[in-house]
Design an enzyme around this catalytic site. Structure first.
Site, PDB file in Angstrom:
ATOM      1  N   GLY A   1       0.778  -1.245   0.000  1.00  0.00           N
ATOM      2  CA  GLY A   1       0.000   0.000   0.000  1.00  0.00           C
ATOM      3  C   GLY A   1       0.805   1.289   0.000  1.00  0.00           C
ATOM      4  CB  SER A   2       4.336   2.190  -0.653  1.00  0.00           C
ATOM      5  OG  SER A   2       4.580   1.821  -1.994  1.00  0.00           O
ATOM      6  CG  ASN A   3       2.227   3.455  -5.690  1.00  0.00           C
ATOM      7  OD1 ASN A   3       2.647   4.510  -6.159  1.00  0.00           O
ATOM      8  ND2 ASN A   3       2.858   2.298  -5.854  1.00  0.00           N
TER       9      ASN A   3
ATOM     10  NE  ARG B   1     -10.534 -13.213 -13.758  1.00  0.00           N
ATOM     11  CZ  ARG B   1      -9.403 -13.235 -13.068  1.00  0.00           C
ATOM     12  NH1 ARG B   1      -9.048 -12.208 -12.320  1.00  0.00           N
ATOM     13  NH2 ARG B   1      -8.606 -14.280 -13.109  1.00  0.00           N
TER      14      ARG B   1
ATOM     15  CG  MET C   1      -0.736  -7.844  -6.653  1.00  0.00           C
ATOM     16  SD  MET C   1       0.155  -7.019  -7.983  1.00  0.00           S
ATOM     17  CE  MET C   1       1.128  -8.384  -8.591  1.00  0.00           C
ATOM     18  NE  ARG C   2     -10.121 -11.777  -8.284  1.00  0.00           N
ATOM     19  CZ  ARG C   2     -10.131 -13.038  -8.700  1.00  0.00           C
ATOM     20  NH1 ARG C   2      -9.021 -13.736  -8.727  1.00  0.00           N
ATOM     21  NH2 ARG C   2     -11.261 -13.616  -9.070  1.00  0.00           N
TER      22      ARG C   2
ATOM     23  CG  LEU D   1     -10.172  -5.017 -12.087  1.00  0.00           C
ATOM     24  CD1 LEU D   1      -9.986  -3.528 -12.363  1.00  0.00           C
ATOM     25  CD2 LEU D   1     -11.081  -5.224 -10.871  1.00  0.00           C
TER      26      LEU D   1
ATOM     27  CG  ASN E   1      -2.500  -0.375 -12.808  1.00  0.00           C
ATOM     28  OD1 ASN E   1      -2.410  -0.476 -11.574  1.00  0.00           O
ATOM     29  ND2 ASN E   1      -1.794  -1.146 -13.630  1.00  0.00           N
TER      30      ASN E   1
ATOM     31  CG  HIS F   1       2.864  -1.544 -15.355  1.00  0.00           C
ATOM     32  ND1 HIS F   1       2.524  -2.779 -14.832  1.00  0.00           N
ATOM     33  CD2 HIS F   1       3.861  -1.766 -16.250  1.00  0.00           C
ATOM     34  CE1 HIS F   1       3.278  -3.701 -15.399  1.00  0.00           C
ATOM     35  NE2 HIS F   1       4.103  -3.120 -16.256  1.00  0.00           N
TER      36      HIS F   1
ATOM     37  CB  SER G   1       3.323   3.864 -17.342  1.00  0.00           C
ATOM     38  OG  SER G   1       4.555   3.638 -17.993  1.00  0.00           O
TER      39      SER G   1
ATOM     40  CG  ASP H   1      -0.109  -3.994 -16.981  1.00  0.00           C
ATOM     41  OD1 ASP H   1      -0.855  -3.455 -16.156  1.00  0.00           O
ATOM     42  OD2 ASP H   1       0.660  -4.927 -16.673  1.00  0.00           O
TER      43      ASP H   1
ATOM     44  CD  GLU I   1       5.753   2.237  -8.836  1.00  0.00           C
ATOM     45  OE1 GLU I   1       4.702   1.953  -8.231  1.00  0.00           O
ATOM     46  OE2 GLU I   1       6.609   1.371  -9.126  1.00  0.00           O
TER      47      GLU I   1
HETATM   48  C1  GRF Z   1       3.947  -0.935  -7.444  1.00  0.00           C
HETATM   49  O1  GRF Z   1       5.243  -1.174  -7.910  1.00  0.00           O
HETATM   50  C2  GRF Z   1       3.006  -0.667  -8.574  1.00  0.00           C
HETATM   51  O2  GRF Z   1       3.632  -0.042  -9.663  1.00  0.00           O
HETATM   52  C3  GRF Z   1       2.593  -2.062  -8.977  1.00  0.00           C
HETATM   53  O3  GRF Z   1       2.488  -2.765  -7.766  1.00  0.00           O
HETATM   54  C4  GRF Z   1       3.338  -2.182  -6.797  1.00  0.00           C
HETATM   55  C5  GRF Z   1       2.487  -1.845  -5.617  1.00  0.00           C
HETATM   56  O4  GRF Z   1       3.230  -1.368  -4.536  1.00  0.00           O
HETATM   57  N1  GRF Z   1       1.378  -2.036  -9.736  1.00  0.00           N
HETATM   58  P1  GRF Z   1       2.513  -0.720  -3.266  1.00  0.00           P
HETATM   59  O5  GRF Z   1       1.538  -1.759  -2.743  1.00  0.00           O
HETATM   60  O6  GRF Z   1       1.806   0.514  -3.729  1.00  0.00           O
HETATM   61  O7  GRF Z   1       3.596  -0.436  -2.296  1.00  0.00           O
END
Ligand code: GRF
Length: 208
Positions: free
Chosen positions: A15-17, A68, A93-94, A96, A110, A112, A139, A148, A177
């Site tokens: 969840g860092s983003n 799904r 990580m799934r 859609l 998203n 990436h 991106s 993607d 990011e």
């Molecule tokens: C990031 O590298 C993002 O680009 C990719 O998954 C990772 C998620 O990292 N889609 P975080 O959970 O946001 O730390």
């Protein structure tokens, strides 16, 4: 002044983003979005703990054993219940379902960790190193049914150093990011509101 765009962040891991998006908004409340929900398909995701600390509502349910489309229907229900207007994937990580993506067309972003269209999918940094690329990067793109592959709306390059391995490169790209995603999301939300103002939904301007 139009209301801020109501955003749900979908995540499956650390969840860092999501944190970067939330911090950006906290530092400047004038930003054009509000994170109203964090949703996850992994109930143990660390990002959910962060959301709780930030005081953001969250919803989590494991997708295991679920079809799904059925899982995405539950997700959609949550989004509707929270009045969500835009979905920001952040390490979700799934894949859609096509039905969900079509319903939310133009409303899912998203982040990436590659310079798309290069290196869709996983293991992007190792693939960039093996190819001998001079630059890696990240991106932000619109989500379409193909993985993607949607239009890129923002991108940052990161120079690959001789001493880089996949981990060191990933760490530097991740920093970018965290810079890129909040700016791209804010800008996209501003553009959404502008587009709505230019073309109000049918009926609004129609009177007797
Ligand atoms: C990031 O590298 C993002 O680009 C990719 O998954 C990772 C998620 O990292 N889609 P975080 O959970 O946001 O730390």
């Amino acid at each position: 002044m139009a209301e801020r765009v109501r955003v749900a962040v979908l995540l499956s891991g650390r969840g860092s983003n999501m944190l970067a998006l939330a911090e950006h908004k906290r530092r400047d409340p004038e930003r054009n979005y509000d994170i109203v929900l964090v949703a996850s398909n992994v109930p143990a995701a660390r990002g959910l703990v962060l959301a709780k600390r930030l005081g953001i509502k969250s919803w989590a349910k494991s997708h295991e054993g679920m079809d799904r489309a059925a899982f995405d229907a539950l997700l959609d229900e949550q989004l509707q219940a929270h009045g969500v207007e835009l979905v920001a994937l952040a390490g979700y990580m799934r894949l859609l379902s096509a039905g969900f993506v079509t319903k939310w067309e133009g409303r899912i972003l998203n982040i990436h960790p590659s310079l798309l269209p290069l290196y869709k999918g996983l293991d992007t940094h190792r693939r960039a190193l093996i190819a001998g690329d001079s630059h890696a990067g990240c991106s932000v793109h619109l989500v379409t049914p193909d993985l993607d592959s949607g239009p890129v709306i923002a991108q940052t390059e990161v120079k690959i150093l001789l001493r880089d391995d996949a981990d060191s490169l990933a760490a530097r790209v991740l920093e970018e990011e965290h810079r890129l995603y909040p700016i791209a999301l804010d800008e996209y939300c501003r553009a959404l509101r502008e587009a709505e103002a230019a073309a109000p939904p049918l009926g609004r301007s129609e009177g007797p």
